[in-house]
Design an enzyme around this catalytic site. Structure first.
Site, short mmCIF file in Angstrom:
data_model
loop_
_atom_site.label_atom_id
_atom_site.label_comp_id
_atom_site.label_asym_id
_atom_site.label_seq_id
_atom_site.Cartn_x
_atom_site.Cartn_y
_atom_site.Cartn_z
N LYS A 82 -2.08 -24.14 71.67
CA LYS A 82 -3.01 -24.78 70.93
C LYS A 82 -2.33 -26.39 71.09
CE LYS A 82 -5.24 -24.71 66.25
NZ LYS A 82 -5.09 -24.34 65.04
N SER A 124 -9.55 -23.03 63.20
CA SER A 124 -9.37 -23.90 64.30
C SER A 124 -8.94 -23.84 65.55
CB SER A 124 -8.46 -25.11 63.65
OG SER A 124 -7.33 -24.68 63.24
N SER A 161 -6.77 -20.00 60.65
CA SER A 161 -7.06 -20.57 61.94
C SER A 161 -6.79 -19.66 63.04
CB SER A 161 -6.72 -21.92 62.10
OG SER A 161 -7.58 -22.73 61.33
#
Ligand code: GLN
Length: 488
Positions: A79, A154, A178
């Protein structure tokens, strides 16, 4: 079966047995990425050259009979809020668009030590603030199961990459859900460890008392393998635990711990999609057939979790994001100005997106003189009450099971104009961050429209091993995790 369809452990076995070289694995994966990435847009940055060079390094190691690491030859996506030395790390924000960290996050260092191959950085909601990956400053990411729907967020880029077989495993971060929420939307296994189990050094901070790095994988075994590598003490994160890391892989098939399952009645009330409720009920039947006892529970303070989370997360976020001032690093407004205060505000006005600004405003408000006691301090007290609910529950049960999310993946654009509606998708997940306990989301069914449904299993602090065993049992009894989106 194509190579890209294998699990990370499947790839590891093939590499170890010399059935395939690491370079071949990376080449095959990039072929897949070139076919599907234009549609899914899971990545912000891809590093084919770096991946190939690391792959040939590991091939050389294998060739010369040297010992190889636990993740040898496994291509992994990271990420883009986790620092990677000499590789862009943008947080999907214009303010860090050109930022290249001079150091690796603790977890990245560990991955490289164990011979994983970093293939790229995945898309996210700007600074991990969001539930749909629509808040990225660069582009949206599509859900491989329905490209008109969001992948969740996210960590939506990481989840979509794993689900579309464009990465064998991925790292995400989980501040309020997330990792688990996108895992449930994309049909992955998403694991948020106990707060302090994994070092946050190099994870770009959103809300420091809630943030935790987690894993997105194709199955539970891969989650255990990745967790094994990234867990452990780090002197550079003062909140990182010094407790020994158990062996998560040994006894993963042990069923002795699947005993008392708590079902919080507050989680099965209004707002829960009926297909998700049914999938959960069927899942509980499977556990019961395997000897578990299901116990009805109450977590009375959980109804305040969203409000508590919104106050604590925004307060911490506004402090953490104060560092982006156009002076030290990152974007600076181009406008000529000899007034530094104007330069600060122009920089932040131009380079932060709407959701980030909303949270900075909210955070400053709840921390401001006169409101601090009414909001932030009150929220911290409620957080304790929620924690007490869990302490009490865990005297009666071994784990708590709930849906991961109240709905399946929603359509792109459906909730973006309604932040409150968007915050509600964390209603079952953010409590684990407030309390600091570990939680996993595993696939437990599909809606009639063919969208994945996720089941969340929460455990006591540092009982990751038990959660993995409980999750693994379900996986052995079902085949939801083996289904693939039809992208071809
Ligand atoms: N969706 C939540 C939020 O918007 C959680 C985000 C996260 O876990 N990073 O804050």
């Amino acid at each position: 079966m194509f190579l890209h369809e294998l699990t990370a452990n499947g790839i590891r076995e093939k590499v170890k047995n010399r059935e395939v070289s690491c370079v071949e694995v990376v080449k095959e994966l990039f072929r897949r990425i070139k076919q599907k990435e234009a549609l899914i847009e899971a990545y912000i940055f891809l590093d084919e050259e770096g991946a190939l060079s690391k792959a040939s390094e590991i091939d050389d190691k294998l060739e010369s009979g040297k010992e190889i690491g636990l993740l040898a030859g496994i291509p992994i996506a990271i990420k883009d809020n986790i620092s990677t030395k000499n590789i862009y790390t943008t947080c999907a924000s214009k303010i860090l668009e050109n930022y290249i960290p001079p150091y690796n996050a603790f977890v990245v260092k560990k991955l490289l030590q164990e011979d994983a191959i970093i293939i790229g950085k995945t898309n996210l909601d700007e600074f991990a603030m969001g539930s749909s990956t629509e808040n990225s400053a660069f582009h949206i990411t599509r859900n491989p199961w329905d490209t008109e729907s969001v992948p969740g967020g996210s960590s939506g880029g990481s989840a979509a990459a794993v689900s579309a077989d464009m990465a064998f495993m991925a790292l995400g971060s989980d501040t309020g859900g997330s990792v688990r929420q996108p895992a449930s939307f994309c049909g992955n296994v998403g694991f948020k460890p106990t707060y302090g189990r994994v070092s946050r050094y190099g994870l770009i901070a959103f809300a420091s008392s809630l943030d935790q790095i987690g894993t997105l994988t194709k199955d539970v075994f891969d989650a255990a393998m990745l967790l094994q590598v990234i867990s452990g003490h780090d002197a550079l994160d003062s909140t990182c635990s010094a407790l020994d890391v158990p062996n998560y892989l040994s006894d993963i098939n042990c069923r002795d711990n699947v005993v008392r399952i708590g079902i919080p009645r507050e989680f099965f009330r209004e707002g829960l999609d009926s297909e998700i409720r049914n999938a959960l009920m069927n899942a509980l039947e499977i556990y019961k057939k395997n000897g578990a006892v299901v116990i009805d529970l109450s977590l009375p303070h959980c109804e305040y979790a969203i409000a508590t989370y919104c106050i604590i997360a925004t307060a911490e976020a506004c402090s953490n994001l104060a560092r982006y001032d156009g002076v030290r690093y990152g974007y600076r407004s181009r406008l000529d100005d000899d007034n530094i205060v104007d330069m600060y505000s122009r920089t932040r006005a131009e380079a932060f997106g709407d959701e980030v600004k909303r949270r900075i405003l909210l955070g400053n408000y709840v921390l401001s003189a006169g409101y601090y006691e009414a909001y932030y301090l009150k929220a911290s007290k409620v957080r304790n009450l929620i924690k007490n609910d869990f302490d009490e529950a865990f005297t009666k049960v071994d784990c708590i099971i709930s849906p991961t999310c109240p709905t399946p993946a929603f359509k792109i654009g459906e909730k973006i104009l309604d932040p409150l509606e968007m915050y509600l998708s964390d209603v079952y997940t953010n409590i684990a961050n407030l309390v600091g306990i570990p939680g996993i989301s595993i696939p437990c069914g599909f809606t009639t429209a063919g969208l994945p449904i996720g089941m969340q299993i929460l455990g006591k602090h540092f009982e990751e091993k038990k959660i993995l065993q409980i999750a693994k049992l379900f996986e052995q009894e079902t085949d939801f995790h083996l289904q693939k989106p039809k992208l071809d």
